[in-house]
Design a protein around this motif. Structure first.
Motif: not given
Lengths: 79, 223
Positions: B50-58, B127-143
């Protein structure tokens, strides 16, 4: 010194979920007849007399608003 | 491979980003928001938080930080730059990537492991991924809702510049299920989900995110 107001609003085509949440809350609170709400930002700037309109527009366009998603209006008002 | 990782006031994920660089056998070089040089790094990660507190806009204030002027100049010359979450927002505000990130459509902060589809494996970071590979990673965001006008969306789609798309239900209202995009040259990538949190199955849902940092290794070695 002059007071300058900058109003920043989400563009009409951009979804405004905050405004929608406010609009949805109003009937629950007993206020009927409000069909839509859009939520934006209101800035009040105290501005020296030698700051021209072009500078104010640049401040609004490059910093206070993101023109990709927001419209902005600059107004000089009586302090 | 020396990879700069920027810390702004309010940055949270710089330590994990540095760790991900080390997992890919890189040297992580801490960069401070007030720095006026990039210390000779080969690439830069703009991490989440949350750089600079997300003040004004993220990202709106972080974009003007001294170190970002160096990043913008280097990115325009072809240096690989990755923006994750708040870093993506900063790169969008800096006009290194088109569009903008807005409040999630259901207003909730979303925190979950998210499947993504790799839509472009020709960027400096994928470049290390196969095209259309599905990967699982965290998502954590409000905006994290990706927004752009129709012309920009068409430009992105027609030129294969969507790098990641959300699989399954759209978590945040992003246009075209866009989770990440690249610039025209493919050296700048931004995404809302967090590959740096998924580099080791011990500490993340998978190690699927490590591929981005290994891709960078390939890019830097080839350069």
């Amino acid at each position: 010194m002059a007071r300058v107001v900058v109003d920043v609003m989400p563009k009409p085509e951009i979804l405004d979920p905050q405004g929608q949440a406010v609009a949805n809350a109003l009937p629950r609170l007993g206020f009927d007849g409000i069909t839509a709400v859009r939520q934006g930002k209101h800035f009040e700037l105290e501005v020296a007399d030698d700051v021209d309109d072009a500078t104010l527009a640049k401040i609004a366009e490059t910093f206070l608003a993101n023109p990709v998603i927001e419209d902005w209006i600059v107004r000089r008002v009586e302090a | 491979m020396r990879v700069g990782v920027i810390t702004f006031p309010g940055t949270l994920d710089d330590v994990d980003a540095q760790r991900a660089v080390k997992y890919a056998d890189g040297e992580a070089v801490p960069l401070w928001h007030g720095d006026h040089d990039l210390k000779g790094v080969d690439a830069v990660v703009v991490p989440g938080g949350f750089s600079y507190g997300d003040y004004l806009r993220c990202g709106a204030i972080a974009r003007f930080a001294p170190v970002m002027q160096e990043v913008i100049e280097a990115a325009n010359k072809g240096m690989p730059v990755l923006g994750i979450c708040n870093g993506f927002q900063i790169l969008a505000e800096a006009h290194l990537l088109p569009g903008a990130l807005v409040r999630n459509h259901k207003l909730h902060f979303v925190c979950r492991d998210q499947w993504l589809s790799v839509e472009n494996n020709t960027t400096a970071w994928t470049s290390r991924y196969d095209l259309e590979a599905e990967i699982l990673v965290p998502l954590k965001s409000g905006e994290g809702g990706y927004q752009a006008d129709e012309d920009t969306l068409k430009e992105l789609e027609d030129n294969n510049r969507v790098v990641f798309r959300y699989v399954g239900e759209n978590p945040n209202g992003s246009r075209n299920n866009i989770a990440g995009i690249t610039n025209a040259k493919g050296n700048v990538v931004g995404l809302m989900p967090h590959p740096e949190h998924a580099i080791d199955a011990l500490t993340g849902p998978t190690d699927d995110g490590l591929g981005m940092f290994l891709s960078l290794l390939d890019t830097v070695v080839k350069a």
